[in-house]
Every structure is written in C-alpha cells, then in structure tokens.
Design a protein around this motif. Structure first.
Motif, PDB file in Angstrom:
ATOM      1  N   SER A 226     -33.191  13.682  -0.901  1.00 27.98           N
ATOM      2  CA  SER A 226     -34.541  14.113  -0.548  1.00 27.98           C
ATOM      3  C   SER A 226     -35.505  12.934  -0.530  1.00 27.98           C
ATOM      4  O   SER A 226     -35.481  12.091  -1.442  1.00 27.98           O
ATOM      5  CB  SER A 226     -35.072  15.155  -1.557  1.00 27.98           C
ATOM      6  N   PHE A 227     -36.336  12.887   0.500  1.00 27.50           N
ATOM      7  CA  PHE A 227     -37.470  11.970   0.490  1.00 27.50           C
ATOM      8  C   PHE A 227     -38.478  12.451  -0.553  1.00 27.50           C
ATOM      9  O   PHE A 227     -38.800  13.638  -0.623  1.00 27.50           O
ATOM     10  CB  PHE A 227     -38.157  11.946   1.854  1.00 27.50           C
ATOM     11  N   VAL A 228     -38.974  11.530  -1.358  1.00 27.47           N
ATOM     12  CA  VAL A 228     -39.965  11.857  -2.380  1.00 27.47           C
ATOM     13  C   VAL A 228     -41.072  10.816  -2.322  1.00 27.47           C
ATOM     14  O   VAL A 228     -40.801   9.612  -2.202  1.00 27.47           O
ATOM     15  CB  VAL A 228     -39.341  11.867  -3.789  1.00 27.47           C
TER      16      VAL A 228
ATOM     17  N   LYS B 118     -33.960  16.364   4.730  1.00 25.01           N
ATOM     18  CA  LYS B 118     -35.111  17.101   5.228  1.00 25.01           C
ATOM     19  C   LYS B 118     -36.378  16.410   4.734  1.00 25.01           C
ATOM     20  O   LYS B 118     -36.379  15.774   3.673  1.00 25.01           O
ATOM     21  CB  LYS B 118     -35.089  18.544   4.716  1.00 25.01           C
ATOM     22  N   VAL B 119     -37.444  16.547   5.500  1.00 22.70           N
ATOM     23  CA  VAL B 119     -38.723  15.973   5.093  1.00 22.70           C
ATOM     24  C   VAL B 119     -39.833  16.926   5.492  1.00 22.70           C
ATOM     25  O   VAL B 119     -39.779  17.569   6.548  1.00 22.70           O
ATOM     26  CB  VAL B 119     -38.938  14.571   5.727  1.00 22.70           C
TER      27      VAL B 119
ATOM     28  N   HIS C  85     -31.758  11.067  12.365  1.00 27.66           N
ATOM     29  CA  HIS C  85     -33.188  11.336  12.184  1.00 27.66           C
ATOM     30  C   HIS C  85     -33.343  12.401  11.110  1.00 27.66           C
ATOM     31  O   HIS C  85     -32.463  13.246  10.923  1.00 27.66           O
ATOM     32  CB  HIS C  85     -33.827  11.805  13.496  1.00 27.66           C
ATOM     33  N   PRO C  86     -34.455  12.381  10.365  1.00 21.46           N
ATOM     34  CA  PRO C  86     -34.662  13.409   9.347  1.00 21.46           C
ATOM     35  C   PRO C  86     -34.978  14.749   9.992  1.00 21.46           C
ATOM     36  O   PRO C  86     -35.501  14.813  11.108  1.00 21.46           O
ATOM     37  CB  PRO C  86     -35.864  12.874   8.555  1.00 21.46           C
ATOM     38  N   VAL C  87     -34.635  15.821   9.303  1.00 17.28           N
ATOM     39  CA  VAL C  87     -34.947  17.165   9.771  1.00 17.28           C
ATOM     40  C   VAL C  87     -36.319  17.558   9.229  1.00 17.28           C
ATOM     41  O   VAL C  87     -36.508  17.693   8.017  1.00 17.28           O
ATOM     42  CB  VAL C  87     -33.879  18.170   9.306  1.00 17.28           C
ATOM     43  N   GLU C  88     -37.291  17.699  10.130  1.00 19.08           N
ATOM     44  CA  GLU C  88     -38.647  18.047   9.710  1.00 19.08           C
ATOM     45  C   GLU C  88     -38.745  19.540   9.431  1.00 19.08           C
ATOM     46  O   GLU C  88     -38.283  20.370  10.218  1.00 19.08           O
ATOM     47  CB  GLU C  88     -39.649  17.648  10.798  1.00 19.08           C
ATOM     48  N   VAL C  89     -39.345  19.891   8.291  1.00 14.97           N
ATOM     49  CA  VAL C  89     -39.493  21.295   7.905  1.00 14.97           C
ATOM     50  C   VAL C  89     -40.975  21.592   7.660  1.00 14.97           C
ATOM     51  O   VAL C  89     -41.738  20.703   7.257  1.00 14.97           O
ATOM     52  CB  VAL C  89     -38.660  21.623   6.649  1.00 14.97           C
ATOM     53  N   PRO C  90     -41.410  22.835   7.900  1.00 12.76           N
ATOM     54  CA  PRO C  90     -42.840  23.162   7.804  1.00 12.76           C
ATOM     55  C   PRO C  90     -43.293  23.436   6.374  1.00 12.76           C
ATOM     56  O   PRO C  90     -43.844  24.501   6.064  1.00 12.76           O
ATOM     57  CB  PRO C  90     -42.948  24.408   8.681  1.00 12.76           C
TER      58      PRO C  90
ATOM     59  N   VAL D   7     -39.819  21.347  -0.166  1.00 13.81           N
ATOM     60  CA  VAL D   7     -38.743  21.176   0.808  1.00 13.81           C
ATOM     61  C   VAL D   7     -37.521  21.954   0.328  1.00 13.81           C
ATOM     62  O   VAL D   7     -37.031  21.727  -0.781  1.00 13.81           O
ATOM     63  CB  VAL D   7     -38.394  19.687   0.989  1.00 13.81           C
ATOM     64  N   PRO D   8     -37.010  22.888   1.133  1.00 14.18           N
ATOM     65  CA  PRO D   8     -35.887  23.718   0.687  1.00 14.18           C
ATOM     66  C   PRO D   8     -34.564  22.979   0.745  1.00 14.18           C
ATOM     67  O   PRO D   8     -34.425  21.959   1.432  1.00 14.18           O
ATOM     68  CB  PRO D   8     -35.904  24.887   1.692  1.00 14.18           C
ATOM     69  N   GLY D   9     -33.578  23.506   0.026  1.00 19.61           N
ATOM     70  CA  GLY D   9     -32.240  22.938   0.056  1.00 19.61           C
ATOM     71  C   GLY D   9     -31.495  23.334   1.321  1.00 19.61           C
ATOM     72  O   GLY D   9     -32.005  24.054   2.181  1.00 19.61           O
ATOM     73  N   TRP D  10     -30.251  22.842   1.409  1.00 15.20           N
ATOM     74  CA  TRP D  10     -29.422  23.109   2.573  1.00 15.20           C
ATOM     75  C   TRP D  10     -28.628  24.395   2.397  1.00 15.20           C
ATOM     76  O   TRP D  10     -28.142  24.683   1.303  1.00 15.20           O
ATOM     77  CB  TRP D  10     -28.427  21.970   2.792  1.00 15.20           C
ATOM     78  N   THR D  11     -28.469  25.140   3.472  1.00 16.40           N
ATOM     79  CA  THR D  11     -27.454  26.180   3.548  1.00 16.40           C
ATOM     80  C   THR D  11     -26.232  25.588   4.226  1.00 16.40           C
ATOM     81  O   THR D  11     -26.319  24.562   4.914  1.00 16.40           O
ATOM     82  CB  THR D  11     -27.947  27.381   4.362  1.00 16.40           C
TER      83      THR D  11
END
Length: 317
Positions: free
Chosen positions: A18-20, A62-63, A86-91, A115-119
């Motif tokens: 995770s980006f922090v 994700k970011v 590329h990072p996956v942008e999440v809302p 930022v949610p975890g992966w399924t």
C-alpha cells in the motif's frame, strides 16, 4: 544480412502493498514533523536498486484518488518499472500514517484513510505473467486469509511475505495496537519465505524457534526475524531430513552522523533480499546485500530518491 536474435522477455517481480503518506514526529528533535511517501515505496525503491536488468518491477497496488497523481509520479522514478505497470486508483482517501518515534526502534502509529484490500477476483488477472511475488502487508488489510490462500493455490512462482501490520489491530481513533494472530499455520502455508520482526513474533508464537517450527512445518522454506541493530536471524529448511539451519547475520553499520533514519529498514532489507534471491544469489550473498542496503537506508531521509541512494548514485532532489 542475419537477423539479430530475439531478445528474451524480461522476468517480472510483482509487488503487493500500500502507498502510505507518512507524517513523522521525533525522527529529528531539531525539526518539525516530516511529511513524505512511506509504505510500499521503501520496498519498491529497494527492489528497483537490487534487481538486475533482465527483471522488471510490477507494482500491484491501489492508491486513493487524492494522491493518485503523486503515486504515479513516484513510480516514474523507478528504473525497472514495467511499461504496463500502473497503480489502481480507487475512489477513497489514501492511507496516511502519523508516526511518533520514541526511540530509534520504538514508535507509535495512527492510521487514517480507506483504501480497501484486494479480492481474489480483482487480484487474479494482475498475477498473470508474474514470475515472483513480494507481498508486504503494510496496512495489514491488503489480503485476507482466504485471498492469500487463493494466491498460493493459483500462483506457481516463489512468494515472499513480510507480515508487517497483519499483527496490528486498528482502534476507533486509528491507533495501531498489537493483536494475536489466529490461524498462524494457515497464513504460513501461503508463503515460501516469511519475514517478521521481534515484536511480531510475540503475536504468532512463544519465541522465534517455536515460530520457525510452526512455519517450516507448514510450507515456509525460510523464516527471517529482523532485530534492528542486532541484525537478522534466519531459519531454513535444509530438506531431506537434515537439521534446521539457523544463524544470526549481524547488521551493518550505517555511515551517518547522528541517529540516522530507521524508517523503512525492514522493508528495504526484505525487498533487497528477495530481489537478489530471485536473480540467483545464494541465501548468504542475498542476505549480505540486504544488510548493506538496510544500513544505507538509515543514511537517507524518506523514500524519494532512495533507489538512487541504494545504488550509490548522486540524485538531485
């Protein structure tokens, strides 16, 4: 005219984390709090510095939309970044951590963001064409046990995991506190190489040797326990009924005036080790490279420009 031989495709190292965005207090008593990238950026920088040129780096991250442009800018500084990565942008608001250092190796941590975890459904297509997988549970929520088990079931390459914040609970105010981990054996069965620090061991087993016995009997081939300035202990399954291999590898001494910056040292250590191991180094050589990289990390502030620093290059800010 003879055609030039086709160039072999590069092998691909996937990196889950995770980006922090860090706000760090107490790292330098003479200065105000420092704000900079943290989280998986330390491991990505270390992989970038340690990988040979026939490997490329594939961040599986994700970011939050609030920091997505800055995350993409950071990734563009990595020399081994795969062209399609590329990072996956999440809302959601990106993860942010407020760190307060009480000593070089003791700190408190408060997490905010969402930022949610992966399924497995989201992660599965991203693991195609990946040759080796480095997982760092920076938030502790990147993968749940079921998803980790599905990764192990379907991914056939080597998997390295730094348990990191899996052993941390999240209080209502964001404070991270220690928690015991249930189903330790099931988590161990998901990984080939496992990294923990001394505090994390206590959440998993009575002592490092007990954890090693548990981990190596459930599929882990090598367990690393990082111990800060005292170095790293490793436990390795020698196979064929031979006794467990174990040794302490002392830490290298950082060449820095003052206390230096310990932030990210464990991440740099593990990412360097695994990058060199998949490139073909022996355990002893890869560990030596990792120890040297962790010491160099102490000499550097933050993750910006860290890959250049780990390679020994001058880098303009």
């Amino acid at each position: 005219m003879t055609a030039a031989p086709a160039r072999a495709p590069k092998r691909r190292l996937g990196v889950i984390g995770s980006f922090v965005w860090d706000v760090i207090h107490g790292r330098d008593v003479r200065s105000a709090p420092v704000e900079e990238w943290g989280g998986i950026t330390y491991a990505l920088s270390a992989c970038d510095a340690a990988l040979p040129d026939d490997w490329e780096l594939v961040p599986i991250v994700k970011v939050g939309s609030d920091l997505a442009p800055q995350a993409r800018q950071f990734l563009r500084t990595l020399r081994h970044l795969a062209p399609d990565a590329h990072p996956v942008e999440v809302p959601y608001r990106n993860n942010r951590v407020e760190l307060r250092y009480h000593s070089d190796e003791r700190r408190s941590e408060v997490l905010s963001g969402g930022v949610p975890g992966w399924t497995w459904a989201g992660l599965q297509p991203l693991l195609r064409n990946i040759d080796a997988l480095y997982i760092n549970l920076i938030s502790g929520f990147e993968l749940d046990l079921e998803t980790a088990q599905l990764v192990r079931q379907h991914f056939k390459g080597p998997i390295y995991c730094d348990l990191h914040s899996l052993t941390l609970a999240l209080e209502p105010n964001g404070l991270r506190t220690w928690r015991q981990i249930p189903e330790v054996e099931a988590w161990c069965a998901c990984f080939d190489v496992l990294q923990v620090n001394e505090d994390e061991v206590a959440m998993l087993a009575p002592d490092p040797l007990a954890l090693a016995a548990k981990a190596l009997s459930h599929g882990v081939r090598t367990l690393f326990v990082t111990m800060g300035k005292r170095g790293v202990v490793y436990f390795e399954d020698a196979g064929a009924g031979r006794p467990l291999r174990t040794a302490l590898v002392p830490a290298a001494v950082a060449r820095v005036d003052g206390p230096g910056d310990p932030t990210g040292c464990g991440d740099v250590w593990g990412a360097t080790y695994f990058s060199r191991a998949v490139a073909g180094d022996t355990l002893e050589v890869a560990m030596r490279r990792a120890v040297e990289a962790a010491a160099r990390n102490v000499e550097h502030r933050g993750a910006s420009g860290l890959a250049h620093h780990l390679r020994g290059e001058l880098h303009a800010p």
